[in-house]
Write an enzyme that holds these catalytic residues in place. Structure first.
Site, mmCIF file in Angstrom:
data_model
loop_
_atom_site.group_PDB
_atom_site.id
_atom_site.type_symbol
_atom_site.label_atom_id
_atom_site.label_comp_id
_atom_site.label_asym_id
_atom_site.label_seq_id
_atom_site.Cartn_x
_atom_site.Cartn_y
_atom_site.Cartn_z
ATOM 1 N N GLU A 135 18.043 -29.535 17.217
ATOM 2 C CA GLU A 135 18.849 -29.049 16.111
ATOM 3 C C GLU A 135 18.684 -27.541 15.934
ATOM 4 O OE1 GLU A 135 19.339 -32.706 13.070
ATOM 5 O OE2 GLU A 135 17.320 -31.908 13.085
ATOM 6 N N CYS B 261 18.124 -20.515 13.023
ATOM 7 C CA CYS B 261 16.812 -21.030 13.368
ATOM 8 C C CYS B 261 16.989 -21.835 14.653
ATOM 9 C CB CYS B 261 16.318 -21.906 12.211
ATOM 10 S SG CYS B 261 14.742 -22.677 12.512
ATOM 11 N N CYS C 207 7.531 -31.812 20.016
ATOM 12 C CA CYS C 207 6.467 -30.801 19.950
ATOM 13 C C CYS C 207 5.123 -31.496 20.071
ATOM 14 C CB CYS C 207 6.535 -30.050 18.616
ATOM 15 S SG CYS C 207 5.251 -28.783 18.452
ATOM 16 N N CYS D 43 1.305 -31.410 14.127
ATOM 17 C CA CYS D 43 0.973 -31.092 12.730
ATOM 18 C C CYS D 43 1.353 -32.278 11.847
ATOM 19 C CB CYS D 43 1.714 -29.834 12.275
ATOM 20 S SG CYS D 43 1.376 -28.428 13.347
ATOM 21 N N CYS E 191 4.745 -32.294 9.724
ATOM 22 C CA CYS E 191 6.004 -31.824 10.313
ATOM 23 C C CYS E 191 6.801 -32.938 10.978
ATOM 24 C CB CYS E 191 5.701 -30.737 11.330
ATOM 25 S SG CYS E 191 7.160 -30.140 12.192
ATOM 26 N N GLY F 292 9.741 -27.417 18.025
ATOM 27 C CA GLY F 292 8.940 -26.959 19.159
ATOM 28 C C GLY F 292 8.008 -25.816 18.829
ATOM 29 N N GLU F 293 7.032 -25.631 19.717
ATOM 30 C CA GLU F 293 6.077 -24.528 19.580
ATOM 31 C C GLU F 293 6.481 -23.461 20.613
ATOM 32 O OE1 GLU F 293 3.528 -23.169 17.814
ATOM 33 O OE2 GLU F 293 3.639 -21.710 19.436
ATOM 34 N N SER G 97 7.696 -17.812 15.484
ATOM 35 C CA SER G 97 6.653 -18.431 14.668
ATOM 36 C C SER G 97 5.778 -19.316 15.540
ATOM 37 C CB SER G 97 7.304 -19.274 13.567
ATOM 38 O OG SER G 97 6.326 -19.996 12.856
ATOM 39 N N SER H 259 1.715 -19.783 11.550
ATOM 40 C CA SER H 259 1.635 -20.890 10.596
ATOM 41 C C SER H 259 0.173 -21.154 10.291
ATOM 42 C CB SER H 259 2.266 -22.142 11.211
ATOM 43 O OG SER H 259 3.633 -21.928 11.422
ATOM 44 N N LEU H 260 -0.292 -20.577 9.213
ATOM 45 C CA LEU H 260 -1.709 -20.706 8.876
ATOM 46 C C LEU H 260 -1.940 -21.967 8.036
ATOM 47 C CD1 LEU H 260 -4.454 -19.283 9.156
ATOM 48 C CD2 LEU H 260 -3.939 -18.057 7.035
ATOM 49 N N HIS H 261 -1.304 -22.031 6.924
ATOM 50 C CA HIS H 261 -1.249 -23.232 6.081
ATOM 51 C C HIS H 261 -2.562 -23.675 5.453
ATOM 52 C CE1 HIS H 261 2.733 -23.320 7.562
ATOM 53 N NE2 HIS H 261 2.569 -24.103 8.587
ATOM 54 N N ASN I 237 8.586 -29.159 2.271
ATOM 55 C CA ASN I 237 9.776 -30.011 2.262
ATOM 56 C C ASN I 237 9.368 -31.439 2.581
ATOM 57 O OD1 ASN I 237 11.792 -27.932 1.826
ATOM 58 N ND2 ASN I 237 11.211 -27.212 3.860
ATOM 59 N N CYS J 252 12.814 -26.257 6.783
ATOM 60 C CA CYS J 252 11.647 -26.168 7.666
ATOM 61 C C CYS J 252 10.961 -27.512 7.776
ATOM 62 C CB CYS J 252 10.598 -25.213 7.098
ATOM 63 S SG CYS J 252 11.178 -23.570 6.886
HETATM 64 N N1 SAH Z 1 6.093 -24.537 15.913
HETATM 65 C C1 SAH Z 1 6.193 -23.303 15.254
HETATM 66 C C2 SAH Z 1 7.602 -23.000 14.771
HETATM 67 C C3 SAH Z 1 8.407 -24.101 14.199
HETATM 68 S S1 SAH Z 1 7.946 -24.767 12.658
HETATM 69 C C4 SAH Z 1 5.229 -23.225 14.107
HETATM 70 O O1 SAH Z 1 4.660 -24.245 13.749
HETATM 71 O O2 SAH Z 1 5.011 -22.123 13.606
HETATM 72 C C5 SAH Z 1 8.521 -23.558 11.493
HETATM 73 C C6 SAH Z 1 7.687 -23.515 10.214
HETATM 74 O O3 SAH Z 1 7.966 -24.634 9.374
HETATM 75 C C7 SAH Z 1 6.200 -23.530 10.476
HETATM 76 O O4 SAH Z 1 5.533 -22.613 9.652
HETATM 77 C C8 SAH Z 1 5.867 -24.941 10.077
HETATM 78 O O5 SAH Z 1 4.520 -25.101 9.798
HETATM 79 C C9 SAH Z 1 6.742 -25.158 8.899
HETATM 80 N N2 SAH Z 1 6.909 -26.557 8.495
HETATM 81 C C10 SAH Z 1 6.728 -27.665 9.238
HETATM 82 N N3 SAH Z 1 6.989 -28.772 8.505
HETATM 83 C C11 SAH Z 1 7.326 -28.336 7.268
HETATM 84 C C12 SAH Z 1 7.719 -28.990 6.068
HETATM 85 N N4 SAH Z 1 7.852 -30.304 6.011
HETATM 86 N N5 SAH Z 1 8.003 -28.235 4.995
HETATM 87 C C13 SAH Z 1 7.931 -26.886 5.062
HETATM 88 N N6 SAH Z 1 7.578 -26.209 6.168
HETATM 89 C C14 SAH Z 1 7.280 -26.926 7.261
HETATM 90 FE FE1 SF4 Z 2 5.191 -28.271 16.222
HETATM 91 FE FE2 SF4 Z 2 5.480 -26.235 14.490
HETATM 92 FE FE3 SF4 Z 2 6.012 -28.768 13.755
HETATM 93 FE FE4 SF4 Z 2 3.492 -28.022 14.187
HETATM 94 S S1 SF4 Z 2 4.862 -27.238 12.590
HETATM 95 S S2 SF4 Z 2 4.439 -29.930 14.922
HETATM 96 S S3 SF4 Z 2 3.745 -26.627 15.863
HETATM 97 S S4 SF4 Z 2 7.096 -27.594 15.276
#
Ligand code: SAH
Ligand code: SF4
Length: 340
Positions: free
Chosen positions: A89, A102, A109, A113, A116, A156-157, A188, A211-213, A287, A330
């Site tokens: 997508e 985006c 991926c 995480c 995600c 994807g990463e 990212s 993506s630190l989180h 989200n 996201c």
């Molecule tokens: N894989 C890469 C880029 C894609 S994800 C990465 O992880 O950075 C893009 C962003 O969306 C990342 O910061 C990811 O952590 C965040 N993300 C993933 N799931 C999410 C969710 N459910 N709500 C908000 N952000 C989310």
């Molecule tokens: Fe992959 Fe980014 Fe989602 Fe983590 S947040 S599973 S690295 S797409």
């Protein structure tokens, strides 16, 4: 036959030299592809017939299949089917400063995480360069306007598909390519340390978001399995080198998940952790998705968290939300067939 959108200008120069043609033809061809947007070699009227015939035998113009488009006020979500039937997508967003897309970089991926949606399908494969380029070209064709900003934050990463992603950047940034300014391009990553170091030497001024989180390894270990391989300290050490070489400010993404990483003490710890780095923190309200149990932090919690960081004199914003009505926000994008 290779897809013509797979090639950087340098690749095309080599190609033309290999068929005993002048290398400036590469830029000429680029101009047909990306400025004039022709989709047939026959339309390239300044190319000789012999060259056109050769190009036709070597390259294709195959497009992706747009299976579905969902349209909301400021957001469109596109579901693409790739030539092997895989799905990805892309999301188009309208801002006051322009339009951004985006882009997805892989089918599924492997980073896993916990929060995600995209990572619920293990990586099937990396996207080819042309499959990323075409996400932009085909969305631009659909909306009949040019896109000004690109974020590689879809499924994807990107740093797990480093070579293709960097070649994709070379193409979209090229003046005769899509001519998207490097400062309008953001990658990212979940924090693949060796690739952050490699990216420090990538000679394009694109933005890097990490993506630190989480403010500590204990929390990050729980929500991001990649943290077992690369600890927060390893990431920050790599980013310091990256900053030294590029002088570019780093963005940290921090999703706010109810009860997981959103306490006051987490905000203080985050400030302490990032103190002295030229960075900016992007708080992203989590989200929610149907398949994952995490909840979004309450609004007042997000504001309090924001305030603490602000009072510590760090740059921080709360990300505006886009596309949650059509699951285009996201972390809501996915490649899983049965759920689309
Ligand atoms: N894989 C890469 C880029 C894609 S994800 C990465 O992880 O950075 C893009 C962003 O969306 C990342 O910061 C990811 O952590 C965040 N993300 C993933 N799931 C999410 C969710 N459910 N709500 C908000 N952000 C989310
Ligand atoms: Fe992959 Fe980014 Fe989602 Fe983590 S947040 S599973 S690295 S797409």
């Amino acid at each position: 036959m290779e897809n013509i959108y797979n090639l950087t200008v340098e690749d095309l120069e080599k190609y033309f030299l290999s068929i005993d043609e002048k290398k400036f033809k590469a830029v000429q061809l680029y101009s047909w592809l990306y400025e004039k947007r022709v989709t047939s070699f026959d339309d390239m009227t300044d190319m000789k017939k012999t060259v056109i015939d050769r190009l036709k035998t070597d390259f294709s113009f195959d497009e992706l299949k747009i299976v579905k488009v969902e349209r909301d006020v400021e957001v469109n979500k596109y579901l693409f089917e790739l030539c092997d039937g895989s799905l990805v997508e892309s999301v188009l967003m309208r801002h006051d400063y322009g339009t951004s897309i985006c882009v997805s970089s892989q089918v599924g991926c492997n980073m896993g995480c916990k929060f995600c949606e995209s990572g619920r399908l293990k990586k099937v494969r990396d996207l080819k360069v042309y499959e990323m380029v075409l996400q932009i070209l085909q969305v631009e064709k659909d909306i009949k306007e040019r896109i000004s900003h690109v974020v590689i934050m879809g499924i994807g990463e990107p740093f797990d598909n480093y070579l293709n992603v960097t070649n994709f950047i070379r193409i979209i940034n090229h003046a005769k390519g899509l001519a998207i300014g490097s400062r309008h391009i953001t990658v990212s990553t979940s924090g693949i340390v060796p690739k952050i170091l490699e990216f420090a030497d990538f000679p394009y001024q694109v933005n890097l978001a990490v993506s630190l989180h989480a403010p500590n390894d204990k929390i990050r270990d729980e929500i991001m399995p990649i943290n077992k391989a690369y600890k927060i300290k390893d990431i920050l050490d790599a980013l310091k080198i990256y900053y030294k070489k590029t002088n570019r400010r780093i963005t940290f993404e921090y999703i706010m998940i109810d009860g997981v990483n959103d306490k006051d003490e987490n905000a203080y710890e985050l400030c302490e952790l990032l103190k002295g780095l030229n960075c900016y923190i992007n708080l992203i309200p989590y989200n929610e998705t149907n398949n994952i149990q995490y909840k979004r932090s309450k609004n007042d919690r997000i504001l309090k968290f924001y305030d603490i960081i602000k009072k510590n004199n760090m740059s921080v914003t709360i990300r505006r939300e886009f596309g949650s009505n059509i699951s285009a926000a996201c972390g809501q994008l996915r490649s899983k067939k049965e759920e689309l």
